[in-house]
Design an enzyme around this catalytic site. Structure first.
Site, PDB file in Angstrom:
ATOM      1  N   LYS A  80       0.610  -0.920   0.058  1.00  0.00           N
ATOM      2  CA  LYS A  80      -0.008  -0.236  -0.052  1.00  0.00           C
ATOM      3  C   LYS A  80       0.932   1.334   0.109  1.00  0.00           C
ATOM      4  CE  LYS A  80      -4.105   1.726   2.228  1.00  0.00           C
ATOM      5  NZ  LYS A  80      -3.616   3.143   2.460  1.00  0.00           N
ATOM      6  N   LYS A 136      -3.278  -2.627   7.631  1.00  0.00           N
ATOM      7  CA  LYS A 136      -2.466  -1.307   7.900  1.00  0.00           C
ATOM      8  C   LYS A 136      -1.439  -1.708   9.022  1.00  0.00           C
ATOM      9  CE  LYS A 136      -4.243   2.613   7.461  1.00  0.00           C
ATOM     10  NZ  LYS A 136      -3.842   3.761   6.824  1.00  0.00           N
TER      11      LYS A 136
HETATM   12  S1  IVH Z   1      -6.677  -0.548  -4.372  1.00  0.00           S
HETATM   13  C1  IVH Z   1     -11.560   0.546  -3.853  1.00  0.00           C
HETATM   14  N1  IVH Z   1      -4.189  -0.878  -4.212  1.00  0.00           N
HETATM   15  O1  IVH Z   1      -4.770   3.194  -0.606  1.00  0.00           O
HETATM   16  C2  IVH Z   1     -10.128   1.039  -3.922  1.00  0.00           C
HETATM   17  N2  IVH Z   1      -5.152   0.929  -3.183  1.00  0.00           N
HETATM   18  O2  IVH Z   1      -7.775   3.354   0.850  1.00  0.00           O
HETATM   19  C3  IVH Z   1      -9.258   0.212  -3.815  1.00  0.00           C
HETATM   20  N3  IVH Z   1      -3.589   2.459  -2.416  1.00  0.00           N
HETATM   21  O3  IVH Z   1      -7.228   5.114  -2.172  1.00  0.00           O
HETATM   22  C4  IVH Z   1      -7.842   0.821  -3.837  1.00  0.00           C
HETATM   23  N4  IVH Z   1      -1.629   1.425  -2.700  1.00  0.00           N
HETATM   24  O4  IVH Z   1      -4.763   5.466  -2.771  1.00  0.00           O
HETATM   25  C5  IVH Z   1      -5.136  -0.014  -3.896  1.00  0.00           C
HETATM   26  N5  IVH Z   1      -1.951  -1.346  -4.384  1.00  0.00           N
HETATM   27  C6  IVH Z   1      -2.872  -0.466  -3.753  1.00  0.00           C
HETATM   28  C7  IVH Z   1      -2.587   0.757  -3.511  1.00  0.00           C
HETATM   29  C8  IVH Z   1      -3.744   1.543  -2.933  1.00  0.00           C
HETATM   30  C9  IVH Z   1      -1.881   2.450  -2.308  1.00  0.00           C
HETATM   31  C10 IVH Z   1      -4.023   3.643  -1.862  1.00  0.00           C
HETATM   32  C11 IVH Z   1      -4.926   4.260  -2.662  1.00  0.00           C
HETATM   33  C12 IVH Z   1      -6.460   3.959  -2.006  1.00  0.00           C
HETATM   34  C13 IVH Z   1      -6.148   3.878  -0.413  1.00  0.00           C
HETATM   35  C14 IVH Z   1      -7.000   2.700   0.071  1.00  0.00           C
END
Ligand code: IVH
Length: 664
Positions: free
Chosen positions: A115, A311
C-alpha cells in the site's frame, strides 16, 4: 519529407523504449547522455518540421502553461477507499467473511500489493493516447491534472503496443530521497516544509504550474486497469501483468496467495521490512484475485467487500515535549530540536525530534511543556506533527543571540528561515569551512578530503583555513593513513593553491550568500579584497547582483574580529588580494548569461568560462529563464534537462566559439 516523418517516428519509438526501461523498469540500457542526445535530435527535427509535432511525442511532456484553477470531472466509476484491518486477527476475520460469502469449498486466491503512501490518480487513454488524468477528489468527481501527470516520466503518453481505450488507477508517490531533497530545497528558499512524502506528492501534483510537477521526481505505480469503467481483465494478477505490458510501472513486490497463513506472513514480513524500501508504505492491500468473485462479493457504500487494507501500526505517538534545544550544524546553521519524554514509536524509543527552524516552531505553535504528536518514518529524523494539548507551564522558544559552542554571533538574515553562527572558526563548522575552501571549484586543493580534514581539525593542527598554509611535512606524516609521499603531494597542492585569484579566495571565505558568482562580481567591481572588506553596504551594492541581503551579509562577516584576523593571516601567507577584472565591458556576448554542462571537446570548464568572459558574457552555475545559452558537451548533467524544460537554447562548443568571435 516522408523520410523525415519516418525518422521522427523511429526516434520517438526509441525514446519511448528507453524512457520505459529507465522510469518504469529501473533498468536503463543506455547512458543519460545518449538519451539526451537522442532527445535533442528529435527536438531539432520537430523544430525544423513543426507539421509533424504531436502531443504524444516524448519531447512534449512539459508543454502546458500554468492554469487558473482545476476543472472538475466525474470519474468513470467511484474511486472508493478500503476498509482497514489492524493486526493479524482482523485480517483473518476478513478472510472468514470472504469465505462465508463465497460458495462452500469454492476455490479462491488473494493478490497482496504494497500500500503505497501517496495520492491516488486515474489516467485515461483513448485509442492508446493519454487524454486525461484525474485526482481522486471526493471519490465521485476528480480534478483534471492532465498537464501535470504528463510530466511524470513513468506514465506513458502512449500505451505500449496498443491503441486501446483504457483507464488506469494508481498511486502517485515521491520516494524518500526525493522528498528529503525537496524539503532541503524548500528550507534553503525559506519556503514551507512538507510534513511527509504523501503531502509532498499531493502538493506537487495539485499545482497550477506543470513545470513545478516536472521538477519533483514523482512516480506513478498502477494497480487497476479498466475498460469502460470496469476491470479490463478477469483477474487482478492478469491486470498487473497487462499493466506492465502496456508500459506502466507496477510494484514488483506483490504476492499471490491461496492460503491465509501465507498471506499473513507476507503482511508481517513487509511490516518489518518497510524501511528497506525507497518509498513509504503504510500497509498491504489485499484483493480477491478473480473479478467474477469480486462482483459477487460486491461493495458496501464506502468500500469493496473483496479487498482490505492491512494497516501497519501507526508511527505517530503522543508524548511530552520537555524543552526546545538547539544544535549547531556544520554549516553554522542553528537548528532547534525538541527534547521529548522518551516514547516508543513502532518499536523504537524516540527522545528527540527535529523542529527545523523558527518558522516551523511558529507554524506548529509549540512551546516547551506541550503534549505533542511525534512521527517517525523510516530513517527520517523523528518530527513533531502537531501540538495535542498546551502545557500548564509553557516555555516559549527564543533563538539565542550567541553560539553555545563558540560564543560567536547568531544571525538570521532577512528573508532566510535559518539562523547561523557566523564565526567561521566555530569548531562545529570549521570542518565544513575547510572542505569548502579546499573544494575543486574554490581553492582546488586536491587530496583534502573529509577524513583528512577531520584529522587536521581534531588534532588542532588547523584552527582556521589559513592554518593550512603552515602545515609541515612532519605534522602530516604523523596523521593516520598518511605516508611521506602523499604528505609531500598534499603540501605541493596546498602551495599551488596560493596562486588562486581573488574570486576564489572570496568564495573560499564562506561568507553567507557569496558563492562563486557573487565572488566574481565583487572581485570585478572592487579588484581588491581590502576594498571589499572596508566598503559600506551602499558601495557593496554597486557590484553586479549584490542587493541589500548580500551586502548586509558581507558587512556582518567583515565586522567580526575573528574574520578580520583570518584575512590578516591570509595576507601574511601572501595570497593575492588584488585582482584584474577579466571581463570586457561590451563585447559580442555582453548581456548574455551562459551555463556550462558536460565535457566540451577542446575547452576545459575554466577555458570556456574565460572565453565567455573575455567576450563580455557571464557564466552562471544554474539554468533559469534568464539564461541565454546552455553550452553542452559530452555527458551533460541535469542542467540540460532544465534547459529543455525551460526552453533555453542549447549550443555546443563550436557554436559558442562562433558567437564569441562575431565582432571581435
Ligand atoms: S486499491 C477500491 N491498491 O490506498 C479502492 N489502493 O484506501 C481500492 N493505495 O485510495 C484501492 N496502494 O490511494 C489499492 N496497491 C494498492 C494501493 C492502494 C495504495 C491507496 C489508494 C487508495 C487507498 C485505499
Amino acid at each position: 519529407m516522408d523520410n523525415v516523418a519516418r525518422k521522427i517516428e523511429a526516434l520517438r519509438e526509441k525514446l519511448r523504449h528507453h524512457e520505459h526501461l529507465y522510469y518504469a523498469l529501473d533498468a536503463p540500457e543506455i547512458s543519460d547522455a545518449q538519451f539526451d542526445a537522442m532527445m535533442r535530435e528529435l527536438e531539432a527535427l520537430e523544430k525544423a518540421h513543426p507539421e509533424f509535432l504531436t502531443p504524444d511525442s516524448p519531447t512534449q511532456r512539459v508543454g502546458g502553461k500554468p492554469r487558473e484553477g482545476f476543472v472538475k470531472v466525474p470519474h468513470s466509476s467511484p474511486m472508493l477507499s478500503l476498509d482497514n484491518a489492524v493486526g493479524e486477527e482482523e485480517l483473518r476475520t476478513f478472510d472468514q467473511r470472504v469465505r462465508g460469502l463465497l460458495k462452500e469449498d469454492e476455490a479462491y486466491a488473494y493478490v497482496a500489493e504494497l500500500k503505497m503512501d501517496g495520492v491516488s490518480m486515474a489516467v485515461h487513454y483513448r485509442n492508446g493516447k493519454l487524454t486525461q488524468a484525474l485526482t481522486r477528489g471526493d471519490g465521485t468527481i476528480g480534478e483534471d491534472v492532465t498537464e501535470n501527470a504528463r510530466t511524470i516520466r513513468s506514465i506513458p503518453l502512449q500505451l505500449k503496443g496498443s491503441h486501446a481505450s483504457r483507464e488506469t488507477r494508481g498511486e502517485v508517490v515521491l520516494n524518500r530521497k526525493a522528498f528529503e531533497k525537496l524539503n532541503a530545497e524548500q528550507e534553503a528558499q525559506g519556503a514551507r516544509l512538507f510534513a511527509n512524502p504523501r503531502n509532498a506528492a499531493a502538493g506537487s501534483l495539485r499545482v497550477l504550474d506543470p513545470g513545478i510537477t516536472a521538477s519533483r521526481q514523482l512516480e506513478y505505480f498502477t494497480y487497476f486497469l479498466f475498460a469502460d469503467g470496469k476491470p479490463a481483465c478477469s483477474t487482478q494478477s492478469e491486470a498487473l501483468e497487462e499493466l506492465k505490458k502496456l508500459g506502466f510501472k507496477v510494484n514488483p513486490r506483490s504476492g499471490h496467495f491461496k492460503n491465509i497463513d501465507k498471506l499473513v506472513e507476507f503482511c508481517k514480513d513487509w511490516e518489518e521490512k518497510r524501511d528497506t524500501l525507497p518509498f513509504e508504505i503504510d500497509g498491504v492491500v489485499v484483493k480477491v484475485d478473480s473479478v467474477e468473485q469480486q462482483n459477487r462479493l460486491g461493495w458496501t457504500a464506502k468500500a469493496p467487500r473483496w479487498a482490505i487494507a492491512y494497516k501497519f501500526p501507526a508511527r505517530q505517538e503522543e508524548t511530552l515535549l520537555e524543552s526546545i534545544e538547539i544544535n549547531v550544524g556544520r554549516t553554522g546553521a542553528v537548528t532547534p530540536w525538541a527534547r521529548l519524554k522518551p516514547v516508543n514509536i513502532g518499536g523504537v524509543t524516540v527522545s528527540r525530534a527535529t523542529l527545523h527552524n523558527e518558522d516551523e516552531i511558529e507554524r506548529l505553535g509549540v512551546q516547551g511543556g506541550d503534549r505533542v504528536l511525534v512521527e517517525r518514518a523510516g530513517d527520517v529524523i523523528p518530527k513533531v506533527v502537531r501540538v495535542v494539548r498546551h502545557g500548564q507551564h509553557r516555555v516559549p522558544f527564543r533563538m539565542p543571540k550567541h553560539c553555545p559552542i563558540c560564543g560567536g554571533e547568531i544571525v538570521r538574515a532577512e528573508g532566510e528561515a535559518i539562523s547561523r553562527c557566523i564565526n567561521t572558526n566555530c569548531p562545529a563548522r570549521l570542518k565544513e569551512s575547510v572542505l569548502h575552501f579546499a573544494a575543486r571549484s574554490v581553492m582546488d586543493i586536491d587530496g583534502m578530503g573529509e577524513a583528512l580534514v577531520s584529522q587536521l581539525v581534531d588534532s588542532g593542527l588547523v584552527k582556521n583555513v589559513a592554518d593550512l598554509y603552515r602545515l609541515k611535512l612532519e605534522d602530516l606524516v604523523e596523521l593516520e593513513r598518511m605516508g611521506e609521499k602523499s604528505a609531500e603531494k598534499l603540501l605541493a597542492n596546498i602551495t599551488a593553491s596560493r596562486q588562486r585569484p581573488l574570486p576564489r579566495i572570496l568564495n573560499g571565505l564562506g561568507i553567507p550568500f557569496v558563492g562563486e558568482r557573487t565572488a566574481q562580481f565583487l572581485a570585478d567591481a572592487f579588484g581588491d579584497l581590502d576594498k571589499i572588506a572596508d566598503a559600506d553596504e551602499e558601495e557593496l551594492q554597486r557590484a553586479e547582483e549584490v542587493g541589500p541581503k548580500v551586502s548586509q551579509s558581507i558587512r556582518r562577516f567583515f565586522h567580526e574580529k575573528r574574520n578580520r584576523d583570518l584575512i590578516e593571516r591570509l595576507r601574511e601567507e601572501g595570497l593575492p588580494f588584488q585582482y584584474q577584472a577579466k571581463r570586457k565591458i561590451g563585447g559580442p556576448l555582453a548581456g548574455m548569461t551562459f551555463v556550462l554542462t558536460g565535457t566540451l571537446p577542446d575547452l576545459s570548464r575554466e577555458e570556456a568560462g574565460d572565453l565567455i568572459e573575455a567576450a563580455g558574457g557571464k557564466v552562471s552555475g544554474s539554468v533559469s529563464k534568464k539564461t541565454s545559452y546552455v553550452v553542452a558537451g559530452a555527458d551533460p548533467g541535469s542542467k540540460l534537462d532544465k534547459a529543455n524544460a525551460l526552453g533555453v537554447k542549447v549550443i555546443d562548443e563550436a557554436a559558442l566559439r562562433k558567437l564569441a568571435e562575431k565582432t571581435t
